[in-house]
Design a protein around this motif. Structure first.
Motif, short mmCIF file in Angstrom:
data_model
loop_
_atom_site.label_atom_id
_atom_site.label_comp_id
_atom_site.label_asym_id
_atom_site.label_seq_id
_atom_site.Cartn_x
_atom_site.Cartn_y
_atom_site.Cartn_z
N ALA A 1 3.28 -1.00 -4.49
CA ALA A 1 2.29 -1.17 -3.43
C ALA A 1 2.48 -2.50 -2.72
O ALA A 1 2.48 -2.57 -1.47
CB ALA A 1 0.88 -1.07 -4.01
N THR B 1 5.65 -2.48 -0.48
CA THR B 1 5.51 -1.64 0.71
C THR B 1 4.57 -2.28 1.72
O THR B 1 4.85 -2.31 2.93
CB THR B 1 4.99 -0.25 0.31
N ILE C 1 -1.84 1.00 -0.76
CA ILE C 1 -1.03 0.99 0.46
C ILE C 1 -1.85 1.48 1.65
O ILE C 1 -1.84 0.88 2.73
CB ILE C 1 0.23 1.86 0.27
#
Length: 381
Positions: free
Chosen positions: A326, A329, A220
Motif C-alpha cells: 500500500a 503504491t 490505497i
C-alpha cells in the motif's frame, strides 16, 4: 521452413505459455517461416462448463492453431494449468505430425503429457524445447524416471530465465540457452495523461498474490481515490475473496477474462501495474507487458521478477506485505513526475524483449540445428 510449435495447455484459457507461443508464431511468420501451433482446445458446451469453471475463448481457433484435444485442470507448481491429458491426443498428435510434415518442432514444457511427451516420442525432425517453469517442480520427480529419457532427443534447450534453466537442470542435466519471453510493443505509449487506476493481471491462484493486494486496497483507495482493475481472475472468485477477507469492493472492477487487445488498452490507461506474486514466477511476462505500455510497476521482490525489474521501471517490495504494498503504491501515485519518469524507463526497458528480436534469435537456432542430424533420429536408432 515449416515449424510446428507444441504447447501442452489449452488455447481456450489465457496463460503465459499459450500467449508466448502465439506471439512466437507471428514473429516467425514475419521472418518468412510457416508456423503452426499444436495445442489443446475446449469448445463451447456443457462438458467444457463442467470441466472448467472459468470462462475462456471457446470459439474456433485461428487458422494457424491446430487443436489437439480437450484439457483438464491439473494442480502443478502452485498453479492450476489446463493440460491436455486425453489418450486420444496422443494419436491426434501422431496424425498431425504425419500430415503437416514439419521441418522442425519447437516444444514448450516438453516433459508435460500428453502433447509434449507425444511430440518427443513421434518426432523424426530436429527438436527445440523451451522450459518455462521454475521452483521445486515436484511433478518432475515422477516424470523424469518414466519419460525423462525422451530429453535425449532434444537438439537445443531454451529456458525463459536463469531460474527456469536451473530448475530444469536439476532433473535434466544439460546446456540451456536463456531466451526470455517476448513482449508485443504498442505503437504508441505515453506515460502521461493516465486515469487514476491501477491494474492487476493474473488468474485467481494464491501464488499470484491477489489476496495481498486486496488487503492493501482499502488504504490505497482511501489515500488515492484510485480504482483497481482486476484482469484475468474470475469475477465471482474475486467477490468471494473480498468477502472472505472482509474487504469492501469499493473501487474494485473485476473484469474476468479479457483479450490481449483489451489488456493492452487497460494498461495504456492505468497509472500503475501491481504484481504481488508470492513465488513460482520464472519470468516477469506480465511485467514486460506493463513496461511496453509505459506503465510503471510495483512488484514483489521474488526470483523471476527480480531479473526483469530495474530501478528505472518501478519499485520492488517484499512479498506478502500488504502494508508495504500500500505504501509503495500510494507513494508512486502521489509523485506524478516520478511516475511518468518510471513509465518512460519501463517503455525503454521493454524494447529489450521485442518479439522481432527474439524471433530472429529463434530462427538462427532453427537454421543451425536443421543442418545437423536430428537427435530424435539418432535416439530412434
Amino acid at each position: 521452413m515449416k515449424v510446428g510449435i507444441v504447447v501442452p495447455y489449452s488455447w481456450s484459457f489465457w496463460g503465459g505459455v499459450p500467449e508466448h507461443a502465439d506471439h512466437q508464431a507471428r514473429a516467425l511468420e514475419r521472418l518468412g517461416v510457416t508456423a503452426r501451433i499444436m495445442i489443446g482446445h475446449d469448445p463451447p458446451g456443457r462438458l467444457t462448463k463442467y470441466l472448467h469453471p472459468r470462462v475462456g475463448r471457446h470459439e474456433r481457433p485461428p487458422a494457424h492453431v491446430i487443436p489437439i484435444g480437450r484439457s483438464v485442470i491439473v494442480p502443478a507448481n502452485g498453479a492450476l494449468p489446463n493440460i491436455v491429458l486425453s489418450p486420444r491426443a496422443v494419436f491426434r498428435m501422431r496424425q498431425v505430425l504425419a500430415r503437416e510434415r514439419f521441418d522442425l518442432l519447437h516444444v514448450h514444457e516438453p516433459m508435460t503429457p500428453a502433447i509434449g511427451v507425444a511430440a518427443l516420442s513421434f518426432a523424426r525432425v530436429p527438436l527445440v524445447a523451451t522450459f518455462h517453469a521454475s521452483g521445486e517442480l515436484a511433478w518432475m520427480k515422477l516424470a523424469t524416471p518414466v519419460w525423462g529419457f525422451l530429453a535425449e532427443r532434444l537438439d537445443h534447450r531454451i529456458a525463459v530465465s536463469q531460474d527456469a534453466a536451473d530448475s530444469a537442470r536439476r532433473y535434466l542435466p544439460g546446456d540451456y540457452e536463456v531466451i526470455p519471453n517476448g513482449v508485443a510493443m504498442p505503437e504508441r505509449a505515453d506515460p502521461a495523461g493516465r486515469e487514476t487506476r491501477i491494474v492487476f493481471l493474473g488468474r485467481h491462484e494464491p501464488r499470484k498474490g491477489l489476496q495481498v493486494l486486496l488487503r492493501a486496497w482499502p488504504e490505497i483507495r482511501r489515500q488515492t481515490g484510485a480504482r483497481l482493475r482486476v484482469l484475468g481472475a474470475d469475477p465471482l472468485q474475486v467477490r468471494l475473496l473480498l468477502t472472505r477477507l472482509r474487504v469492501s469492493d469499493d473501487g474494485v472492477d473485476a473484469l474476468g477474462f479479457v483479450s490481449e487487445r483489451e489488456r493492452t488498452e487497460e494498461l495504456l490507461k492505468a497509472k500503475a501495474f501491481v504484481a504481488p506474486s508470492l513465488h513460482g514466477e520464472s519470468f516477469g511476462m506480465v511485467l514486460t507487458e506493463a513496461f511496453a505500455c509505459a506503465t510503471p510497476v510495483v512488484a514483489s521482490d521474488i526470483p523471476g521478477y527480480r531479473d526483469v525489474m530495474t530501478p528505472e521501471t518501478g519499485v520492488l517490495i517484499p512479498a506478502n506485505e500488504p502494508h508495504v504494498l500500500a505504501q509503495a503504491t500510494v507513494s508512486l501515485l502521489a509523485d506524478e513526475p516520478r511516475r511518468q519518469q518510471l513509465g518512460a524507463g519501463a517503455r525503454r526497458r521493454a524494447r529489450a524483449y521485442s518479439w522481432d528480436d527474439i524471433g530472429r534469435r529463434l530462427l538462427a537456432i532453427y537454421e543451425r540445428v536443421a543442418t545437423g542430424s536430428p537427435a530424435a533420429l539418432a535416439a530412434a536408432g
